[in-house]
Write an enzyme that holds these catalytic residues in place. Structure first.
Site, PDB file in Angstrom:
ATOM      1  CE  LYS A  13      -1.817 -59.285 -27.707  1.00  0.00           C
ATOM      2  NZ  LYS A  13      -1.911 -60.026 -26.409  1.00  0.00           N
ATOM      3  CD  GLU A  40      -6.530 -73.202 -17.108  1.00  0.00           C
ATOM      4  OE1 GLU A  40      -7.328 -72.863 -16.221  1.00  0.00           O
ATOM      5  OE2 GLU A  40      -6.094 -74.367 -17.222  1.00  0.00           O
ATOM      6  CG  ASP A  69      -0.913 -61.449 -19.750  1.00  0.00           C
ATOM      7  OD1 ASP A  69      -1.761 -61.812 -20.586  1.00  0.00           O
ATOM      8  OD2 ASP A  69      -1.204 -61.209 -18.562  1.00  0.00           O
ATOM      9  CB  SER A  70      -0.777 -56.441 -23.197  1.00  0.00           C
ATOM     10  OG  SER A  70       0.454 -56.709 -23.817  1.00  0.00           O
ATOM     11  CG  PHE A 152      -6.187 -55.134 -31.196  1.00  0.00           C
ATOM     12  CD1 PHE A 152      -6.037 -55.778 -29.984  1.00  0.00           C
ATOM     13  CD2 PHE A 152      -5.045 -54.741 -31.881  1.00  0.00           C
ATOM     14  CE1 PHE A 152      -4.771 -56.030 -29.461  1.00  0.00           C
ATOM     15  CE2 PHE A 152      -3.778 -54.996 -31.367  1.00  0.00           C
ATOM     16  CZ  PHE A 152      -3.647 -55.634 -30.147  1.00  0.00           C
ATOM     17  N   GLY A 153      -8.999 -54.111 -29.270  1.00  0.00           N
ATOM     18  CA  GLY A 153      -9.134 -54.036 -27.818  1.00  0.00           C
ATOM     19  C   GLY A 153      -9.718 -52.711 -27.362  1.00  0.00           C
ATOM     20  CE  LYS A 175      -1.852 -50.303 -30.480  1.00  0.00           C
ATOM     21  NZ  LYS A 175      -2.967 -51.242 -30.722  1.00  0.00           N
ATOM     22  NE  ARG A 181       1.333 -56.351 -27.571  1.00  0.00           N
ATOM     23  CZ  ARG A 181       0.130 -55.786 -27.607  1.00  0.00           C
ATOM     24  NH1 ARG A 181      -0.164 -54.901 -28.542  1.00  0.00           N
ATOM     25  NH2 ARG A 181      -0.775 -56.081 -26.701  1.00  0.00           N
TER      26      ARG A 181
END
Length: 212
Positions: A13, A40, A69-70, A152-153, A175, A181
């Site tokens: 990322k 957290e 946050d994706s 990734f992911g 990408k 993003r």
């Protein structure tokens, strides 16, 4: 003052962020530079998690922070995994385990009903308390098996019709031209550029709070 901390320890990322921010004249740091910081993510929405991360990093570093946050929302799964995307297969699960769980839950679902989208919420927080939030989306389908080795992911199982391939088969440049993003970042750049003007003393007009 001439730095922005990208609130992530995910090197994949971070690499994407650095490419997308290459035209912004600031030093890009990450949580890898602050190994003692742990955040957290206990929000119930992408916006809440992005805001939690950005505010925490600003508080602990005194430096402007950019967080995201994706997640992946799959129509046939009622929008899951959503905010639980990174830990879909359980705490500590890796990409392979998450993909395996996703494909197992979609077993028997035909191609036309495997619609999904990636969601990105970007949050830019400044030490003076200003906060800006932008969103980006990428529509696609979940494949029946992983394809490609890039990214990734969930990239290997996310097929993008406008590319004609999965995100893991696309180059980083391809990408970053279409990703959720990247689309959120295009909206966020007006706030980042205003920040740069203020840092370099260009006297840019103050940006109004986004209202978030």
């Amino acid at each position: 003052m001439r730095s922005i901390v990208v609130a992530t320890k995910n090197r994949g990322k971070l690499k994407e962020f650095k490419v997308m921010l290459s035209d912004i004249p600031v030093d890009i740091l990450s949580l890898c530079d602050f190994p003692d910081i742990e955040v957290e993510e206990n929000g119930k929405t992408f916006d809440e998690n992005a805001l939690i991360k950005a505010k925490k990093v600003v508080q602990l570093t005194g430096t402007a922070a950019l967080s995201d946050d994706s997640g992946l929302e799959v129509e046939a799964l009622g929008g899951r995994p959503g905010v639980h995307t990174a830990r879909f297969a359980g705490p500590g699960a890796g990409d392979r385990e998450n993909i395996e769980k996703l494909l197992k839950e979609l077993d028997g679902v035909p191609a036309e009903k495997r619609k999904a989208r990636f969601v990105c919420c970007l949050c830019f927080a400044l030490p003076d308390g200003r906060i800006f939030i932008e969103h980006g989306y990428l529509e696609g389908f979940i494949t029946f098996e992983p394809k490609g080795t890039m990214g990734f992911g969930y990239d290997p199982v996310f097929f993008v019709p406008e590319l004609g391939k999965t995100l893991a088969e696309a180059t980083l440049e391809e990408k970053n031209a279409v990703s959720h993003r990247a689309r959120a970042m295009q909206k966020m750049k007006k706030h980042l550029l205003q920040f740069v003007k203020s840092v370099f003393g260009s006297g840019g007009a103050a940006i109004e709070d986004s209202g978030i």
